[in-house]
Design a protein around this motif. Structure first.
Motif, PDB file in Angstrom:
ATOM      1  N   ASP B  80      -3.679   3.418 -87.110  1.00  0.00           N
ATOM      2  CA  ASP B  80      -3.306   2.298 -86.239  1.00  0.00           C
ATOM      3  C   ASP B  80      -3.560   0.970 -86.958  1.00  0.00           C
ATOM      4  O   ASP B  80      -2.732   0.052 -86.923  1.00  0.00           O
ATOM      5  CB  ASP B  80      -4.168   2.265 -84.960  1.00  0.00           C
ATOM      6  CG  ASP B  80      -3.900   3.410 -84.009  1.00  0.00           C
ATOM      7  OD1 ASP B  80      -2.826   4.032 -84.086  1.00  0.00           O
ATOM      8  OD2 ASP B  80      -4.797   3.664 -83.162  1.00  0.00           O
ATOM      9  N   ALA B  81      -4.739   0.867 -87.558  1.00  0.00           N
ATOM     10  CA  ALA B  81      -5.138  -0.391 -88.205  1.00  0.00           C
ATOM     11  C   ALA B  81      -4.218  -0.712 -89.377  1.00  0.00           C
ATOM     12  O   ALA B  81      -3.797  -1.859 -89.554  1.00  0.00           O
ATOM     13  CB  ALA B  81      -6.594  -0.298 -88.675  1.00  0.00           C
ATOM     14  N   ALA B  82      -3.887   0.294 -90.178  1.00  0.00           N
ATOM     15  CA  ALA B  82      -3.011   0.064 -91.334  1.00  0.00           C
ATOM     16  C   ALA B  82      -1.629  -0.390 -90.872  1.00  0.00           C
ATOM     17  O   ALA B  82      -1.033  -1.304 -91.457  1.00  0.00           O
ATOM     18  CB  ALA B  82      -2.909   1.339 -92.170  1.00  0.00           C
ATOM     19  N   ARG B  83      -1.139   0.222 -89.818  1.00  0.00           N
ATOM     20  CA  ARG B  83       0.188  -0.158 -89.297  1.00  0.00           C
ATOM     21  C   ARG B  83       0.136  -1.577 -88.709  1.00  0.00           C
ATOM     22  O   ARG B  83       1.039  -2.385 -88.940  1.00  0.00           O
ATOM     23  CB  ARG B  83       0.617   0.856 -88.229  1.00  0.00           C
ATOM     24  CG  ARG B  83       1.970   0.560 -87.631  1.00  0.00           C
ATOM     25  CD  ARG B  83       2.549   1.764 -86.894  1.00  0.00           C
ATOM     26  NE  ARG B  83       3.828   1.391 -86.324  1.00  0.00           N
ATOM     27  CZ  ARG B  83       4.000   0.947 -85.069  1.00  0.00           C
ATOM     28  NH1 ARG B  83       2.972   0.879 -84.240  1.00  0.00           N
ATOM     29  NH2 ARG B  83       5.199   0.586 -84.653  1.00  0.00           N
ATOM     30  N   ARG B  84      -0.912  -1.878 -87.964  1.00  0.00           N
ATOM     31  CA  ARG B  84      -1.061  -3.214 -87.382  1.00  0.00           C
ATOM     32  C   ARG B  84      -1.121  -4.289 -88.462  1.00  0.00           C
ATOM     33  O   ARG B  84      -0.484  -5.351 -88.342  1.00  0.00           O
ATOM     34  CB  ARG B  84      -2.318  -3.266 -86.505  1.00  0.00           C
ATOM     35  CG  ARG B  84      -2.613  -4.635 -85.909  1.00  0.00           C
ATOM     36  CD  ARG B  84      -3.873  -4.648 -85.077  1.00  0.00           C
ATOM     37  NE  ARG B  84      -5.037  -4.088 -85.746  1.00  0.00           N
ATOM     38  CZ  ARG B  84      -5.692  -4.667 -86.748  1.00  0.00           C
ATOM     39  NH1 ARG B  84      -5.290  -5.845 -87.222  1.00  0.00           N
ATOM     40  NH2 ARG B  84      -6.744  -4.083 -87.289  1.00  0.00           N
ATOM     41  N   GLU B  85      -1.859  -4.016 -89.522  1.00  0.00           N
ATOM     42  CA  GLU B  85      -1.968  -5.011 -90.593  1.00  0.00           C
ATOM     43  C   GLU B  85      -0.619  -5.237 -91.277  1.00  0.00           C
ATOM     44  O   GLU B  85      -0.311  -6.358 -91.695  1.00  0.00           O
ATOM     45  CB  GLU B  85      -3.024  -4.573 -91.614  1.00  0.00           C
ATOM     46  CG  GLU B  85      -4.457  -4.607 -91.086  1.00  0.00           C
ATOM     47  CD  GLU B  85      -5.003  -6.028 -90.863  1.00  0.00           C
ATOM     48  OE1 GLU B  85      -4.434  -6.983 -91.438  1.00  0.00           O
ATOM     49  OE2 GLU B  85      -5.980  -6.183 -90.118  1.00  0.00           O
ATOM     50  N   SER B  86       0.201  -4.194 -91.385  1.00  0.00           N
ATOM     51  CA  SER B  86       1.538  -4.362 -91.978  1.00  0.00           C
ATOM     52  C   SER B  86       2.398  -5.273 -91.113  1.00  0.00           C
ATOM     53  O   SER B  86       3.158  -6.103 -91.626  1.00  0.00           O
ATOM     54  CB  SER B  86       2.231  -3.010 -92.138  1.00  0.00           C
ATOM     55  OG  SER B  86       1.533  -2.211 -93.060  1.00  0.00           O
ATOM     56  N   ILE B  87       2.269  -5.104 -89.804  1.00  0.00           N
ATOM     57  CA  ILE B  87       3.026  -5.967 -88.891  1.00  0.00           C
ATOM     58  C   ILE B  87       2.515  -7.404 -88.997  1.00  0.00           C
ATOM     59  O   ILE B  87       3.294  -8.346 -89.134  1.00  0.00           O
ATOM     60  CB  ILE B  87       2.916  -5.433 -87.445  1.00  0.00           C
ATOM     61  CG1 ILE B  87       3.643  -4.089 -87.338  1.00  0.00           C
ATOM     62  CG2 ILE B  87       3.483  -6.446 -86.451  1.00  0.00           C
ATOM     63  CD1 ILE B  87       3.417  -3.354 -86.027  1.00  0.00           C
ATOM     64  N   GLU B  88       1.182  -7.577 -88.988  1.00  0.00           N
ATOM     65  CA  GLU B  88       0.622  -8.926 -88.987  1.00  0.00           C
ATOM     66  C   GLU B  88       0.878  -9.666 -90.303  1.00  0.00           C
ATOM     67  O   GLU B  88       1.215 -10.844 -90.297  1.00  0.00           O
ATOM     68  CB  GLU B  88      -0.893  -8.867 -88.732  1.00  0.00           C
ATOM     69  CG  GLU B  88      -1.240  -8.476 -87.300  1.00  0.00           C
ATOM     70  CD  GLU B  88      -2.738  -8.368 -87.069  1.00  0.00           C
ATOM     71  OE1 GLU B  88      -3.125  -7.802 -86.035  1.00  0.00           O
ATOM     72  OE2 GLU B  88      -3.531  -8.837 -87.924  1.00  0.00           O
ATOM     73  N   GLU B  89       0.684  -8.970 -91.416  1.00  0.00           N
ATOM     74  CA  GLU B  89       0.720  -9.673 -92.708  1.00  0.00           C
ATOM     75  C   GLU B  89       2.101  -9.690 -93.338  1.00  0.00           C
ATOM     76  O   GLU B  89       2.410 -10.579 -94.140  1.00  0.00           O
ATOM     77  CB  GLU B  89      -0.279  -9.024 -93.673  1.00  0.00           C
ATOM     78  CG  GLU B  89      -1.708  -9.153 -93.162  1.00  0.00           C
ATOM     79  CD  GLU B  89      -2.746  -8.608 -94.122  1.00  0.00           C
ATOM     80  OE1 GLU B  89      -2.362  -8.010 -95.147  1.00  0.00           O
ATOM     81  OE2 GLU B  89      -3.946  -8.780 -93.830  1.00  0.00           O
ATOM     82  N   ALA B  90       2.930  -8.692 -92.991  1.00  0.00           N
ATOM     83  CA  ALA B  90       4.231  -8.571 -93.659  1.00  0.00           C
ATOM     84  C   ALA B  90       5.382  -8.456 -92.664  1.00  0.00           C
ATOM     85  O   ALA B  90       6.525  -8.242 -93.078  1.00  0.00           O
ATOM     86  CB  ALA B  90       4.219  -7.350 -94.588  1.00  0.00           C
ATOM     87  N   LEU B  91       5.114  -8.599 -91.385  1.00  0.00           N
ATOM     88  CA  LEU B  91       6.142  -8.464 -90.338  1.00  0.00           C
ATOM     89  C   LEU B  91       6.955  -7.196 -90.565  1.00  0.00           C
ATOM     90  O   LEU B  91       8.177  -7.166 -90.347  1.00  0.00           O
ATOM     91  CB  LEU B  91       7.049  -9.698 -90.300  1.00  0.00           C
ATOM     92  CG  LEU B  91       6.349 -11.068 -90.325  1.00  0.00           C
ATOM     93  CD1 LEU B  91       7.370 -12.197 -90.267  1.00  0.00           C
ATOM     94  CD2 LEU B  91       5.351 -11.204 -89.193  1.00  0.00           C
ATOM     95  N   ALA B  92       6.264  -6.157 -91.015  1.00  0.00           N
ATOM     96  CA  ALA B  92       6.918  -4.913 -91.432  1.00  0.00           C
ATOM     97  C   ALA B  92       6.436  -3.758 -90.559  1.00  0.00           C
ATOM     98  O   ALA B  92       5.236  -3.493 -90.474  1.00  0.00           O
ATOM     99  CB  ALA B  92       6.604  -4.612 -92.900  1.00  0.00           C
ATOM    100  N   ASP B  93       7.385  -3.085 -89.913  1.00  0.00           N
ATOM    101  CA  ASP B  93       7.044  -1.985 -89.014  1.00  0.00           C
ATOM    102  C   ASP B  93       7.135  -0.667 -89.793  1.00  0.00           C
ATOM    103  O   ASP B  93       8.204  -0.096 -89.948  1.00  0.00           O
ATOM    104  CB  ASP B  93       8.016  -1.978 -87.828  1.00  0.00           C
ATOM    105  CG  ASP B  93       7.535  -1.061 -86.720  1.00  0.00           C
ATOM    106  OD1 ASP B  93       6.444  -0.484 -86.849  1.00  0.00           O
ATOM    107  OD2 ASP B  93       8.268  -0.933 -85.723  1.00  0.00           O
TER     108      ASP B  93
END
Lengths: 182, 182
Positions: B80-93
């Motif tokens: 969950d955390a790795a996916r959330r950080e991708s969204i937050e830092e790279a706007l990448a789902d």
């Protein structure tokens, strides 16, 4: 958390600017106090086919059986921590092996990281946090008296993989948080 | 830590009875304040063979390149955390895949847990903590400008394993603590 560990003044629970979650923020010095999951490291020690289990001398789950495991300290690796806990809880000097399980214990804000381990000599005993320590054959493991779900998960995966002659790692999540209505 | 977060009185650094390490203990209410490693979760997102990297907009290592990663929050899994950080830092789902690396960063009291990930569509952008986000071919990765050793470790293992057609996981420790004399 009621007070700032930096300056001793009261903290408020609020969402800091640029953040997305409520944090404890100091009303005086502005320090943001983050709270994050803690790692519990442990292992499943095997000696000549038998598994080393410890009966807990402390709460929670006093009197129930577990594997050597405990909170990871600063300055050590997860493997270091698993080995240290085996020495402390079971007076057992183990060789840490492959990664067995990562269990996200969501209601406790913990991540349990468990390894396979080898106990070269049948030398062990009850550490300060254990009532007794025993080697169990697969058929005699006290499944009804295992202390924690994460430990049962690790033991079952360990035995399944051993039967299949493989060493995989297994992720899971356990969530006993009360559900919000609606 | 100077003050007790429970009651606001000063803490002392001492070894509690039955313990083996110095802890911050409250001089008034006796609460023991343990300090443990924090988990940083991240991933190596791939889209059609290329790797998504973020150039950091914040210290430490502002201007250097990293993978999406950040502190794990209570109530989420490492995935969950790795996916959330991708969204937050790279706007990448991204879709989180297998475990890639566990890096014990001993001087920072952190455990970095990195996963493989797939970015299904080439849709991304610079989140608040990134200056820019780009897809890199293996040959053009800016190795001299990678922000952290743990990120370089994860990227190199990722590419090695991809070349070999396997998905292994890799443990390592990085220790930049000053050595004590003698």
């Amino acid at each position: 958390m009621n007070f700032c560990s930096q300056c001793g003044q009261p903290v408020s629970l609020l969402v800091p600017e640029g953040d997305h979650l409520p944090r404890h923020v100091c009303t005086a010095c502005g320090t943001v106090h983050y709270q994050n999951p803690k790692i519990v490291a442990g292992c499943v020690p095997e000696h000549e086919g038998r598994i080393l289990l410890c009966r807990r001398a402390i709460e929670p789950r006093r009197g129930y059986w577990t594997i050597p495991a405990g909170f990871m300290e600063n300055g050590e690796t997860t493997q270091d921590a698993a080995r240290r806990e085996s020495i402390e809880e079971a007076l057992a000097d183990v060789e840490i092996g492959s990664l067995l399980a990562v269990v996200h214990v969501l209601h406790a804000d913990q991540v349990h990281v468990m390894f396979r381990a080898r106990l070269p000599k049948p030398e062990f005993g009850a550490g300060a946090e254990s009532l007794e320590v025993m080697l169990y054959d697969e058929d005699s493991i006290p499944w009804r008296d295992i202390a924690f779900r994460s430990v049962e998960f690790a033991l079952r995966r360990y035995l399944e993989d051993r039967r299949a002659g493989r060493e995989q790692h297994h992720f899971t999540a356990i969530d006993l948080r009360p559900r919000s209505a609606g």
